[in-house]
Design a protein around this motif. Structure first.
Motif, PDB file in Angstrom:
ATOM      1  N   GLY A  67       0.832  -1.142   0.017  1.00 15.56           N
ATOM      2  CA  GLY A  67      -0.001   0.037   0.086  1.00 15.56           C
ATOM      3  C   GLY A  67       0.938   1.276  -0.157  1.00 15.56           C
ATOM      4  N   ASP A  68       0.656   2.077  -1.050  1.00 15.23           N
ATOM      5  CA  ASP A  68       1.625   3.330  -1.105  1.00 15.23           C
ATOM      6  C   ASP A  68       1.667   4.331  -0.221  1.00 15.23           C
ATOM      7  N   GLY A 104      -2.995   0.312  -9.046  1.00 14.83           N
ATOM      8  CA  GLY A 104      -1.683   0.345  -8.402  1.00 14.83           C
ATOM      9  C   GLY A 104      -0.813   0.021  -9.867  1.00 14.83           C
ATOM     10  N   TRP A 105       0.464  -0.114  -9.386  1.00 15.23           N
ATOM     11  CA  TRP A 105       1.206  -0.656 -10.695  1.00 15.23           C
ATOM     12  C   TRP A 105       1.992  -1.853 -10.146  1.00 15.23           C
ATOM     13  N   THR A 106       2.554  -2.644 -11.231  1.00 14.30           N
ATOM     14  CA  THR A 106       3.157  -3.814 -10.905  1.00 14.30           C
ATOM     15  C   THR A 106       4.081  -4.420 -11.857  1.00 14.30           C
ATOM     16  N   THR A 116       1.883  -2.598  -6.302  1.00 17.75           N
ATOM     17  CA  THR A 116       1.419  -1.607  -5.294  1.00 17.75           C
ATOM     18  C   THR A 116      -0.054  -1.614  -5.304  1.00 17.75           C
ATOM     19  N   VAL A 117      -0.609  -1.066  -4.297  1.00 17.32           N
ATOM     20  CA  VAL A 117      -1.872  -0.791  -4.106  1.00 17.32           C
ATOM     21  C   VAL A 117      -1.949   0.926  -4.179  1.00 17.32           C
ATOM     22  N   ARG A 118      -2.664   1.689  -5.141  1.00 15.30           N
ATOM     23  CA  ARG A 118      -2.566   3.086  -4.801  1.00 15.30           C
ATOM     24  C   ARG A 118      -3.521   3.616  -3.922  1.00 15.30           C
ATOM     25  N   LYS A 128      -8.325  -0.232   0.828  1.00 18.56           N
ATOM     26  CA  LYS A 128      -8.729  -0.403  -0.602  1.00 18.56           C
ATOM     27  C   LYS A 128      -9.434  -1.763  -0.860  1.00 18.56           C
TER      28      LYS A 128
END
Lengths: 148, 260
Positions: A67-68, A104-106, A116-118, A128
Motif C-alpha cells: 500500500g503506497d 496500482g502498478w506492478t 502496489t495498491v494506489r 482499498k
C-alpha cells in the motif's frame, strides 16, 4: 478506529462462548496486540530474502504487495529489499486496473510478482478493499493483474 | 468429525445470517508447555469443498490477532461502532477461498501458554515451529483440507511469519508421507530486510516531505541500518522525526485522518 470495536467485541463473554475461545480463562483480557510479546521478542531474522530465494527455488508462487501511503513499512522499503534479489523481469512495469481505475502498478519478475495498491495504507484490504480482492483473485489464479 | 463439529460456530452475537460455515477453537502445539493456538475458519461462500485454503497471519510482532485480518481487512464480517454486532464485508476474500485466521504465537489474542515464561522468550523460531505444528494438527482435525491447495498470506511483521512458515512446511514435506499442498505466499507492506527496510522508510519519509532535509541527513549519517538495535543517538533522531516533524498523522496511512 475499528480496532477499538474489536477490543470490546472479543471481550464479550457471549462472543467468546460462541467462538469456543478463552476456554481456560486466560488471566489477561483479550487484546489486539500483546505488548508483553512485542517488548520481549526473542529472535528475529535480519532478512527473509534468503527464504524468498528458497521458496522460489521450490516453485512456490511468491507475491509481494505494498500500500503506497503507508509510512511504517513503506513501498520504498519493499522496493529496496526486492531489488537485492536481482530478479529478471518477465513482464515490465505497468499500471493494473480495477473497475476502470488504476489499482496500482506492478512488475512480474521470474519467480516473484510485485504490486502496489494506489492510495492504500499499511492494512491494504482495510483501505482499498475492492483492489485488495482483485489482487487476491489474481494471486490465487496465478495470473498477472489486469491491464484494463 | 466430532472434534470438527465441536468447533462449529452456530452463530456469533449480532451476526447477519450467512450461507457459509464457520469453525473456531484451539489446537495444542506443545503439550509439555501447554501452548495452544486459536484459529477461526470462515469457509468460502460457494463451493467451499473446491476452493483453496488461505492461512492469514497479521504482524506486530505480537499483533497477529483476529482484530486485524479477520475483523477489518479480508474477513466476511466487520464489527459495528458499538461492538453490538457484525455487518458483512462485501469485498471479503472468502468469496475466493476458505479463510483460516491464526492467532500466533501463544500469548496473542486468545492463544495461550500455560508456561507464562513463554511470553518473555518467544521469537521467529518458536512461532514458525508452533505454526507448522498447528497446520499439521489442524489438518488432522479437518481431513477434507488435507490435499487442498494451501496459500499463506499476511502483512507487516507477518512478512517474517509467512515465509518462515512456508519454509517449515517445505522442510516438513521433504520427510512427510502426506506432504502439505502448499502453493504459494503473498505478503503486504512486509517486514523483509532490516537494512533495506530502514533505508527505504527514511527515504519515503523524506520523499513524501514528512521530515526536513536536516533530519534526513542526520538519520542517514548517524544510523547504522544494519544493526538490529539502533544507537541511542539514532533512536532519538527517529523520535524527533515522529514527535516533532510528522505532526498528528496516522503513520499507517499518511493521508487518512488519525484515530484520536
Amino acid at each position: 478506529c475499528t480496532e477499538k470495536y474489536a477490543e470490546i467485541y472479543y471481550n464479550r463473554p457471549d462472543v467468546q462462548k460462541a467462538l469456543h475461545a478463552n476456554t481456560t480463562t486466560i488471566s489477561y483480557k483479550w487484546t489486539a496486540c500483546s505488548e508483553v510479546l512485542n517488548r520481549n521478542w526473542n529472535d528475529t531474522d535480519v532478512s527473509v530474502l534468503p527464504i524468498y530465494r528458497e521458496l522460489m527455488a521450490h516453485g512456490m508462487r511468491v507475491w509481494v504487495f505494498s500500500g503506497d501511503v503507508d509510512s511504517v513499512v513503506p513501498v520504498t522499503a519493499t522496493r529496496y529489499s526486492l531489488a537485492q534479489l536481482k530478479l529478471a523481469t518477465k513482464i515490465p512495469w505497468y499500471p493494473w486496473y480495477v473497475k476502470n481505475q488504476v489499482g496500482g502498478w506492478t512488475e512480474v519478475y521470474e519467480g516473484l510478482t510485485f504490486a502496489t495498491v494506489r492510495g492504500a495504507g499499511h492494512e491494504v484490504p482495510l483501505f482499498k478493499p475492492r483492489a485488495a480482492l482483485q489482487l487476491f483473485k489474481s494471486f490465487i489464479a496465478g495470473k498477472p493483474l489486469p491491464k484494463s | 468429525e466430532e472434534e470438527e463439529e465441536a468447533d462449529r460456530i452456530v452463530e456469533l452475537p449480532g451476526q447477519p445470517t450467512v450461507s457459509f460455515r464457520q469453525f473456531s477453537g484451539y489446537v495444542t502445539v506443545n503439550r509439555v508447555a501447554g501452548r495452544a493456538l486459536f484459529y477461526w475458519l470462515t469457509e468460502a461462500t460457494q463451493n467451499p469443498f473446491r476452493k483453496p485454503l488461505l492461512i492469514w497471519l497479521n504482524g506486530g510482532p505480537g499483533c497477529s490477532s483476529v482484530a486485524y485480518g479477520a475483523s477489518e481487512e479480508i474477513g466476511p464480517f466487520r464489527i459495528n461502532k458499538t461492538a453490538s454486532g457484525l455487518y458483512l464485508n462485501k469485498f471479503s476474500w472468502n468469496t475466493v477461498a476458505n479463510l483460516l485466521f491464526l492467532e500466533a504465537p501463544a500469548g496473542v489474542g486468545f492463544s495461550y501458554s500455560n508456561r507464562s515464561s513463554d511470553l518473555l522468550d518467544t521469537g521467529d523460531r518458536r512461532t514458525a515451529k508452533d505454526s507448522l505444528e498447528f497446520v499439521i494438527r489442524w489438518l488432522e482435525r479437518f481431513p477434507r483440507y488435507k490435499n487442498r491447495e494451501l496459500y499463506i498470506s499476511g502483512e507487516s511483521y507477518a512478512g517474517h511469519y509467512v515465509p518462515q512458515l512456508a519454509q517449515q512446511i517445505i522442510m516438513y514435506n521433504a520427510k512427510a508421507k502426506h506432504p502439505i499442498n502448499l502453493k504459494g505466499i503473498m505478503v503486504g507492506n512486509a517486514v523483509t530486510d532490516n537494512y533495506y527496510d530502514n533505508l527505504g522508510t527514511v527515504t519515503y519519509w523524506w520523499s513524501h516531505a514528512m521530515i526536513s532535509d536536516q533530519t534526513y541527513r542526520q538519520l542517514m549519517s548517524t544510523c547504522d541500518f544494519h544493526r538490529q538495535k539502533e544507537s541511542d543517538e539514532c533512536e532519538s533522531l527517529y523520535s524527533y522525526a515522529m514527535d516533532q516533524e510528522f505532526g498528528n498523522i496516522d503513520q499507517y496511512n499518511i493521508y487518512a485522518p488519525p484515530c484520536n
